[in-house]
Scaffold this active site. Structure first.
Site, short mmCIF file in Angstrom:
data_model
loop_
_atom_site.label_atom_id
_atom_site.label_comp_id
_atom_site.label_asym_id
_atom_site.label_seq_id
_atom_site.Cartn_x
_atom_site.Cartn_y
_atom_site.Cartn_z
CG HIS A 116 -0.32 -0.30 2.33
ND1 HIS A 116 -0.64 -1.50 3.37
CD2 HIS A 116 0.34 0.55 3.01
CE1 HIS A 116 0.71 -1.39 4.36
NE2 HIS A 116 0.57 0.46 4.04
C1 T46 Z 1 4.39 0.30 6.75
C2 T46 Z 1 3.87 -0.70 7.06
C3 T46 Z 1 6.11 -0.90 7.73
C4 T46 Z 1 -3.78 -0.60 14.10
O1 T46 Z 1 -4.74 -0.36 14.37
N1 T46 Z 1 -3.16 1.16 13.77
C5 T46 Z 1 -1.99 1.15 13.64
O2 T46 Z 1 -1.11 2.06 13.53
C6 T46 Z 1 -1.13 0.60 12.42
C7 T46 Z 1 -0.14 0.64 11.07
C8 T46 Z 1 -1.94 -0.64 12.01
N2 T46 Z 1 -3.44 -0.84 12.71
C9 T46 Z 1 -3.51 -2.17 11.99
C10 T46 Z 1 -4.33 -1.69 10.99
C11 T46 Z 1 -5.03 -3.47 10.11
O3 T46 Z 1 -6.10 -3.66 10.59
O4 T46 Z 1 -3.34 -2.60 12.06
C12 T46 Z 1 -3.62 -4.41 10.66
C13 T46 Z 1 -2.28 -4.05 9.81
O5 T46 Z 1 -2.19 -2.73 9.34
P1 T46 Z 1 -0.97 -2.52 8.24
O6 T46 Z 1 -2.24 -2.45 7.11
O7 T46 Z 1 -1.08 -0.85 8.12
O8 T46 Z 1 0.01 -3.30 8.62
P2 T46 Z 1 0.99 -3.50 7.63
O9 T46 Z 1 2.19 -3.86 8.45
O10 T46 Z 1 0.94 -4.26 6.12
O11 T46 Z 1 1.57 -1.28 7.16
C14 T46 Z 1 2.43 -1.16 8.63
C15 T46 Z 1 1.58 0.54 7.78
O12 T46 Z 1 0.69 1.07 7.63
C16 T46 Z 1 2.82 1.06 6.94
O13 T46 Z 1 2.97 2.15 6.43
O14 T46 Z 1 4.93 0.66 6.26
O15 T46 Z 1 3.97 -0.78 8.52
#
Ligand code: T46
Length: 114
Positions: free
Chosen positions: A34
């Site tokens: 993303h």
């Molecule tokens: C990136 C990498 C390194 C939350 O509730 N709070 C938060 O602060 C975050 C980051 C996530 N979440 C929830 C939202 C989703 O349901 O945790 C789940 C996974 O989140 P996300 O799709 O963002 O996870 P990653 O690891 O794919 O990505 C995150 C960052 O969004 C992204 O910008 O660079 O970590």
């Protein structure tokens, strides 16, 4: 004796609004996939190894290997990213905004239209 690494907010390229960390990500799992409209962040592999693929809106693609706990990777806004993790990795993210699902672009085709 050991080492200490420090991130002082005045030396960072944005105001820090959030710090989160991930760990125990299985090696066959790919995270990211993303981009963000506004979020800027710095990723640090505090332990283990993280491979980060990035793509900017101008088409520039890069691969980064984070495996040093004293190195941070700056990721600007509107940057597509995909990450893979070693079994023992701990990823710390220093972020410029609080979590908001509306800040995500989760469709690659949508990102490429920008
Ligand atoms: C990136 C990498 C390194 C939350 O509730 N709070 C938060 O602060 C975050 C980051 C996530 N979440 C929830 C939202 C989703 O349901 O945790 C789940 C996974 O989140 P996300 O799709 O963002 O996870 P990653 O690891 O794919 O990505 C995150 C960052 O969004 C992204 O910008 O660079 O970590």
């Amino acid at each position: 004796m050991g080492y200490i690494s420090v991130a002082e907010h005045e030396k960072l390229p944005f105001q820090v609004k959030r710090i989160y960390w991930t760990y125990f990500t299985p090696e066959d799992v790919t995270r990211g996939g993303h981009a963000h409209y506004d979020l800027e962040q710095i990723l640090v592999a505090v332990a283990g190894k993280i491979v980060v693929e990035t793509e900017l809106l101008n088409g520039d693609k890069n691969n980064f290997v984070l495996d040093k706990p004293y190195v941070g990777l700056y990721i600007p806004k509107m940057c597509w990213r995909v990450m893979q993790y070693s079994h023992n990795s701990v990823q710390m993210c220093i972020a410029s905004i609080v979590y908001s699902e509306s800040d995500y672009i989760r469709e690659y085709s949508e990102f490429k239209k920008r």
